[in-house]
Write an enzyme that holds these catalytic residues in place. Structure first.
Site, mmCIF file in Angstrom:
data_model
loop_
_atom_site.group_PDB
_atom_site.id
_atom_site.type_symbol
_atom_site.label_atom_id
_atom_site.label_comp_id
_atom_site.label_asym_id
_atom_site.label_seq_id
_atom_site.Cartn_x
_atom_site.Cartn_y
_atom_site.Cartn_z
ATOM 1 N N ASP A 21 7.457 56.616 22.288
ATOM 2 C CA ASP A 21 7.922 56.984 20.951
ATOM 3 C C ASP A 21 8.518 58.398 20.944
ATOM 4 O OD1 ASP A 21 8.149 56.565 18.166
ATOM 5 O OD2 ASP A 21 6.276 57.634 17.798
ATOM 6 N N HIS A 22 9.591 58.568 20.198
ATOM 7 C CA HIS A 22 10.247 59.880 20.043
ATOM 8 C C HIS A 22 10.502 60.564 21.382
ATOM 9 C CE1 HIS A 22 10.403 60.216 15.705
ATOM 10 N NE2 HIS A 22 9.192 59.723 15.639
ATOM 11 N N HIS A 66 7.417 62.884 8.503
ATOM 12 C CA HIS A 66 6.312 62.861 9.464
ATOM 13 C C HIS A 66 5.146 63.766 9.055
ATOM 14 C CE1 HIS A 66 9.247 61.354 12.634
ATOM 15 N NE2 HIS A 66 8.240 60.515 12.690
ATOM 16 N N HIS A 123 9.589 55.459 9.801
ATOM 17 C CA HIS A 123 8.703 56.446 10.450
ATOM 18 C C HIS A 123 7.939 57.213 9.379
ATOM 19 C CE1 HIS A 123 10.066 56.656 14.803
ATOM 20 N NE2 HIS A 123 10.726 55.640 14.281
ATOM 21 N N GLY A 124 6.898 57.903 9.821
ATOM 22 C CA GLY A 124 6.142 58.735 8.882
ATOM 23 C C GLY A 124 5.448 57.932 7.804
ATOM 24 N N ALA A 125 4.966 56.746 8.156
ATOM 25 C CA ALA A 125 4.368 55.874 7.132
ATOM 26 C C ALA A 125 3.000 56.356 6.659
ATOM 27 C CB ALA A 125 4.279 54.443 7.650
ATOM 28 N N SER A 126 2.429 57.344 7.346
ATOM 29 C CA SER A 126 1.147 57.897 6.877
ATOM 30 C C SER A 126 1.290 58.518 5.491
ATOM 31 C CB SER A 126 0.640 58.969 7.845
ATOM 32 O OG SER A 126 0.356 58.395 9.085
ATOM 33 N N ASN A 159 5.836 52.655 11.379
ATOM 34 C CA ASN A 159 5.101 53.539 12.304
ATOM 35 C C ASN A 159 4.042 54.385 11.589
ATOM 36 O OD1 ASN A 159 7.000 52.672 14.144
ATOM 37 N ND2 ASN A 159 7.719 54.705 14.699
ATOM 38 N N THR A 204 -0.331 59.876 11.786
ATOM 39 C CA THR A 204 -1.169 60.925 11.204
ATOM 40 C C THR A 204 -2.385 60.389 10.451
ATOM 41 O OG1 THR A 204 0.779 62.323 11.039
ATOM 42 C CG2 THR A 204 -1.081 62.924 9.644
HETATM 43 O O1 G3H Z 1 6.755 57.759 15.284
HETATM 44 C C1 G3H Z 1 5.647 57.839 14.729
HETATM 45 C C2 G3H Z 1 5.517 57.794 13.281
HETATM 46 O O2 G3H Z 1 6.695 58.083 12.663
HETATM 47 C C3 G3H Z 1 4.267 58.408 12.752
HETATM 48 O O3 G3H Z 1 4.435 59.189 11.594
HETATM 49 O O4 G3H Z 1 2.338 60.453 11.896
HETATM 50 O O5 G3H Z 1 3.628 60.640 9.802
HETATM 51 O O6 G3H Z 1 2.435 58.528 10.342
HETATM 52 P P1 G3H Z 1 3.145 59.734 10.859
HETATM 53 ZN ZN ZN Z 2 8.233 58.931 14.023
#
Ligand code: G3H
Ligand code: ZN
Length: 277
Positions: A85-86, A179, A207-210, A229, A232
Site C-alpha cells: 500500500d502507498h 488519512h 482511502h482514509g476510511a477511518s 481502506n 487508523t
Molecule cells: O491506505 C490506507 C488507508 O487509506 C488508511 O487510511 O488510516 O485513515 O484509515 P486511514
Molecule cells: Zn491510503
C-alpha cells in the site's frame, strides 16, 4: 486457500448481498494479521490485507514480515488478497512482486498529472505482465497537496484520462476523506463518486476510511466505491486496549496485554466485515 487479488474479490462482491465493495485492512504487526484473518474466517468474509511502505520501513524491510502475512493469508479458509500500500519506491514494488503480493498500490499522487501518468504507466505495465493487480492514486490537478487532504477532489475527466493512459486496475480517488483521522466526521461527496464511477472504467478506491462513519461508508459504496481502506481506526482500538490492559496489569508477560489489544482488533474487524457482508 490460494491467495487472490482485489480484482477477483471486487468482482465477486458485485451483485451479492451486503455492500458492493471489499474492505482492505492495514497491518502493522502480527497481532493485526491474526486478528483480521481470524475475524474474516469467522465471518467467512473476503478481505484484503495491506502492508504500507511506512509499515515496511517500521519493520526494517519487506521480506520477513511479508512472508508471515502471506503465509497467514494462504492458510486462511477464506479468500484473502495481500497488497503493498502507498508504495512510492519502485524497488520496494518489485520486491513485493517477487515476494508474492497479489496487488500493489503505486502512489505517485504527489507528482503532477503527466509525471504521475508516466511513472504509473511504466510500473503498471511491468506488474500487470506478472498478473499483479495495480492501484494508483489521483487527486487534485497538479496533485501537490496529495490526494487525500480534506478539500482535495479528483476530477472525473482527468480520472478517465489517467486510467486510459496508465492501464491501472483500480483508482484511489479524493472525494472528501483524509488519512489518519481520529474522528469519523469526514463528509463524502456522493455526487462526485457517482460521476467518477460513470467516467472511469475500473473500480474506485476510498482511502482514509477511518474518518468516515459506517453509514457514510455504506452510502459511498452504493454510489460507486468498490474497495475501502481502513488503517487508523485499528490503531486507535489497539492503543486504547493496550493502555487499559497495562493500567491493570503489573506483570511482565507481553502476551497478556497484547492479547487484549489483539482481541480489540478482532472485535472491530468483525464489526466492519459484518457491515460489508
Ligand atoms: O491506505 C490506507 C488507508 O487509506 C488508511 O487510511 O488510516 O485513515 O484509515 P486511514
Ligand atoms: Zn491510503
Amino acid at each position: 486457500m490460494t491467495l487472490t487479488s482485489p480484482g477477483v474479490l471486487i468482482e465477486r462482491r458485485t451483485g451479492s448481498t451486503g455492500l458492493p465493495a471489499v474492505p482492505a485492512f492495514n497491518v502493522v504487526g502480527l497481532e493485526y494479521v491474526e486478528a483480521f484473518v481470524g475475524a474474516a474466517e469467522e465471518l467467512q468474509a473476503p478481505l484484503i490485507l495491506q502492508l504500507s511502505q511506512n509499515a515496511v520501513a517500521y519493520r526494517g524491510g519487506l521480506r520477513p514480515f511479508a512472508a508471515a502475512v502471506l503465509a497467514a493469508a494462504t492458510a486462511a479458509t477464506v479468500p484473502i488478497a495481500v497488497q503493498l500500500d502507498h508504495a512510492e519506491d519502485v524497488g520496494l514494488v518489485r520486491e513485493a512482486a517477487d515476494a508474492g503480493f497479489t496487488s500493489v498500490m503505486f502512489d505517485a499522487s504527489r507528482m503532477d498529472f503527466d509525471e504521475n501518468v508516466e511513472q504509473t504507466r511504466a510500473i503498471a505495465d511491468e506488474l500487470r505482465a506478472q498478473g499483479i493487480w495495480v492501484e494508483a492514486e489521483l487527486g487534485e490537478i497538479g496533485g501537490k497537496a496529495g490526494a487525500h487532504a480534506l478539500g482535495v477532489r479528483t476530477d472525473p475527466q482527468e480520472a478517465a484520462l489517467f486510467v486510459e493512459r496508465t492501464g491501472v486496475d483500480g483508482l484511489a480517488v479524493a472525494v472528501g476523506s483524509s488519512h489518519a483521522m481520529r474522528t469519523r466526521e469526514a463528509v463524502l461527496d456522493l455526487g462526485l463518486i457517482a460521476a467518477l464511477r460513470d467516467a472511469v472504467s475500473v473500480p474506485l478506491v476510498l482511502h482514509g476510511a477511518s474518518g468516515v462513519s459506517d453509514e457514510r461508508v455504506a452510502e459511498a459504496t452504493h454510489a460507486g466505491i468498490r474497495k475501502v481502506n481502513f488503517g487508523t481506526r485499528f490503531n486507535i482500538e489497539f492503543t486504547a486496549a493496550l493502555r487499559a490492559a497495562l493500567a491493570e496489569y503489573e506483570g511482565v508477560d507481553p502476551r497478556t496485554y497484547l492479547n487484549s489489544a489483539r482481541s480489540a482488533l478482532t472485535a472491530d474487524a468483525r464489526r466492519l466485515l459484518a457491515l460489508f457482508s
